[in-house]
Design a protein around this motif. Structure first.
Motif, short mmCIF file in Angstrom:
data_model
loop_
_atom_site.label_atom_id
_atom_site.label_comp_id
_atom_site.label_asym_id
_atom_site.label_seq_id
_atom_site.Cartn_x
_atom_site.Cartn_y
_atom_site.Cartn_z
N MET A 1 0.83 -1.19 0.00
CA MET A 1 0.00 0.00 0.00
C MET A 1 0.88 1.26 0.00
N ILE A 2 2.08 1.15 0.51
CA ILE A 2 2.99 2.30 0.50
C ILE A 2 3.31 2.70 -0.93
N ALA A 3 3.52 1.71 -1.80
CA ALA A 3 3.81 2.00 -3.21
C ALA A 3 2.63 2.73 -3.86
N PHE A 4 1.42 2.35 -3.52
CA PHE A 4 0.22 2.99 -4.08
C PHE A 4 0.16 4.46 -3.68
N LYS A 5 0.46 4.74 -2.42
CA LYS A 5 0.39 6.12 -1.93
C LYS A 5 1.50 6.99 -2.51
N SER A 6 2.58 6.38 -2.98
CA SER A 6 3.69 7.17 -3.51
C SER A 6 3.54 7.49 -5.00
N VAL A 7 2.50 6.97 -5.64
CA VAL A 7 2.26 7.24 -7.06
C VAL A 7 1.90 8.71 -7.23
N LYS A 8 2.43 9.32 -8.28
CA LYS A 8 2.16 10.73 -8.59
C LYS A 8 0.84 10.82 -9.35
N TRP A 9 -0.27 10.73 -8.65
CA TRP A 9 -1.58 10.69 -9.27
C TRP A 9 -1.90 11.99 -10.02
N GLY A 10 -1.39 13.09 -9.56
CA GLY A 10 -1.61 14.36 -10.25
C GLY A 10 -1.02 14.34 -11.66
N TRP A 11 0.14 13.74 -11.80
CA TRP A 11 0.77 13.63 -13.12
C TRP A 11 -0.07 12.72 -14.03
#
Length: 149
Positions: A1-11
């Motif tokens: 889940m840490i990897a999911f939260k680190s995704v640059k969703w804005g980009w």
């Protein structure tokens, strides 16, 4: 889940302006129900906050998708219609008398037998026999931007 939260969703959201796609959650590992619900809530909150088109739940396998979901991912009505002059491809199944269906509201491939496959008005499978039409295939090119490769 840490990897999911680190995704640059804005980009990612910015890239979706030119080529919109719908994101669908998919779990590659087995989770207990409580853990899965927790992850799905994080997924939903993130997608809603970023305003990214998404499904809130995984797509169940071997179950027909609802019209709403087909519309959201762009399949319906563009990929088949029942209008005059329209093209449609489909499979017809018959319920197997040998296996009882546990839930009559859902479709279970295991308890149905394929009887007919139609594509653009021609049958490709009928009465337990396959048919081949040389040159009947059509190349379908889907242009995707380089950043999705």
């Amino acid at each position: 889940m840490i990897a999911f939260k680190s995704v640059k969703w804005g980009w990612i959201k910015g890239l979706l302006l030119d080529y919109p796609i719908t994101f669908i959650p998919f779990f590659t590992t087995k989770l207990d129900k409580k853990e899965k619900i927790k992850h799905l809530k994080i997924w939903q909150k993130t997608m809603e906050f970023e305003k990214i088109p998404h499904f809130s739940e995984e797509i169940p396998q071997k179950v027909p998708m609802s019209i709403e979901k087909l519309k959201k991912i762009g399949i319906y009505p563009h990929r088949g219609n029942f209008l005059s002059g329209g093209e449609i491809s489909y499979n017809l199944y018959m319920k197997s008398e040998e296996l009882p269906v546990p839930d009559s509201d859902s479709f279970h491939y295991e308890s149905h037998e394929l009887k007919c496959t139609m594509n653009r008005g021609k049958y490709y499978y009928l009465h337990d026999q396959g048919y081949f039409y040389p040159g009947a295939g059509k190349e379908l090119r889907i242009q995707t931007p380089g950043f999705f490769n």
